[in-house]
Design an enzyme around this catalytic site. Structure first.
Site, short mmCIF file in Angstrom:
data_model
loop_
_atom_site.label_atom_id
_atom_site.label_comp_id
_atom_site.label_asym_id
_atom_site.label_seq_id
_atom_site.Cartn_x
_atom_site.Cartn_y
_atom_site.Cartn_z
N LYS A 29 -14.03 -11.75 -8.42
CA LYS A 29 -14.32 -10.31 -8.33
C LYS A 29 -14.50 -9.90 -6.87
O LYS A 29 -13.98 -8.87 -6.43
CB LYS A 29 -15.56 -9.98 -9.16
CG LYS A 29 -15.26 -10.05 -10.65
CD LYS A 29 -16.51 -10.09 -11.53
CE LYS A 29 -16.09 -10.32 -12.99
NZ LYS A 29 -17.22 -10.45 -13.91
N GLN A 63 -23.58 -10.31 -13.55
CA GLN A 63 -22.77 -11.30 -14.27
C GLN A 63 -23.57 -11.87 -15.45
O GLN A 63 -24.70 -12.31 -15.29
CB GLN A 63 -22.35 -12.43 -13.31
CG GLN A 63 -21.43 -13.45 -13.91
CD GLN A 63 -20.07 -12.88 -14.31
OE1 GLN A 63 -19.47 -12.09 -13.57
NE2 GLN A 63 -19.59 -13.26 -15.48
N ASP A 102 -19.26 -2.15 -15.45
CA ASP A 102 -18.93 -2.97 -16.61
C ASP A 102 -18.84 -2.12 -17.88
O ASP A 102 -18.32 -2.57 -18.90
CB ASP A 102 -20.01 -4.05 -16.81
CG ASP A 102 -19.51 -5.45 -16.47
OD1 ASP A 102 -18.28 -5.64 -16.42
OD2 ASP A 102 -20.37 -6.33 -16.26
#
Ligand code: NAD
Length: 299
Positions: free
Chosen positions: A50, A94, A117
């Site tokens: 990422k 995460q 997200d």
């Protein structure tokens, strides 16, 4: 093999290039903060990928790596700082988090406008209400939709009215995928671990999405001839043929069998996985544009 194999890596690279161009054209430097708690090896790989993609896009990219022993209060304090930081437009924590931390509390603490997200209840609710222009959409389903559109374009089909079956009902993939397919006028079935006669349910699908986490569970005879198969699963299995102790990645679909029957199929690796990261970049650009009062560029 008869199916068209959808090249997720190529579509993802093109998407990342368009995101970079759009950010430059708007004079924006989107800022992405990725937070990793603990030292899970798979999470370290994802977080690294990422960060690299963000740099490729010319974004301001920061990574916060916290020890496994981090308390929920410490993590919430960091999120509060990032919520207030005007140089940061996207915050990604995460998952999975260590067991001592309540993931839902942490996800709810992220400013919904920075929730790249798309897991915050505000974004989940906007997507469920069909208000996509103000929501941030979870990256894996969003990327799957782009590959699905590409398949329809190449096969000369329209999604409208097609029967879509999603296997898996997670908040991260299955449920948001259902919202996106519904919004595109598919007739959507969400199947899961308690579904009766799953092969027969799957065999009705014009669009079959597998998001289960079980290696090669979907067999060739579960696939309707000509169906578009989107394999979200990423499973690591032993590969003794490559040498002792070696492993390889496979999806939730038995690729060779399904590819003989399907009209189009995504491979693993090289399918949906690459798109997930590209859509994270697209969401970060969207968040940065909205923060400046600009319309999100379509990439
Ligand atoms: P999850 O474990 O949260 O959910 C799995 C779902 O599968 C559940 O809803 C469960 O009901 C269903 N299921 C389990 N066993 C089943 C069975 N025997 N028959 C039918 N349904 C069954 O998983 P998730 O987070 O949605 O991830 C699913 C897969 O997708 C995993 O392999 C994961 O690694 C992968 N994934 C890939 C990406 C990507 O970027 N490509 C992103 C997220 C997840």
């Amino acid at each position: 093999m008869s199916a068209l194999v959808l090249d997720g890596a190529a579509v993802a690279d093109a998407t990342i290039a368009r995101v970079a161009d759009a950010a430059r054209a708007l004079g924006l430097t989107p800022g992405l903060a990725v937070v990793l708690v603990g030292s899970d090896p798979a999470s370290q790989v994802y977080v690294g990928a990422k960060g690299r993609a963000a740099k490729l896009c010319g974004f301001h990219s920061v990574q916060h790596t916290l020890p496994e022993t981090t308390s929920e209060a410490e993590l919430l304090a960091l999120i509060d700082d990032l919520n207030r930081d005007p140089a940061i437009h996207g915050i990604l924590v995460q998952l999975p988090l260590p067991k001592a931390i309540d993931s839902s509390r942490v996800l709810e603490a992220i400013d919904p406008a920075k929730d790249v997200d798309g897991f915050h209840p505000v974004n989940v609710g906007l997507a469920a209400s069909g208000v996509f222009e103000r929501a941030l959409i979870p990256c894996t389903p969003a990327g799957s939709m782009i590959l699905l559109d590409r398949a329809c374009e190449l096969l000369g089909r329209k999604l409208d009215g097609l029967d879509a079956v999603i296997i898996g009902r997670s908040n991260i993939v299955g449920k948001p995928m259902a919202q996106l397919l519904l919004a595109r006028n598919c007739t959507v079935t969400i199947a899961h671990s308690r579904t009766r006669d799953l092969p027969a349910v799957a065999a009705r699908a014009d669009v079959l999405v597998a998001a289960v986490g079980r290696p090669e569970m979907v067999r060739g005879d579960w696939v309707k001839p000509g169906a578009i198969v989107i394999d979200v699963g990423i499973n690591r299995i032993p590969a003794p043929e490559k040498g002792e102790g070696k492993t390889r990645l496979v999806g939730d679909v038995a690729f060779d069998e399904a590819a003989r029957v399907a009209g189009a199929i995504t491979p693993v690796p090289g399918g949906v996985g690459k798109m997930t990261i590209a859509m994270l970049m697209a969401n970060t650009l969207t968040a940065a544009a909205r923060a400046k009062g600009l319309a999100a560029p379509s990439v």
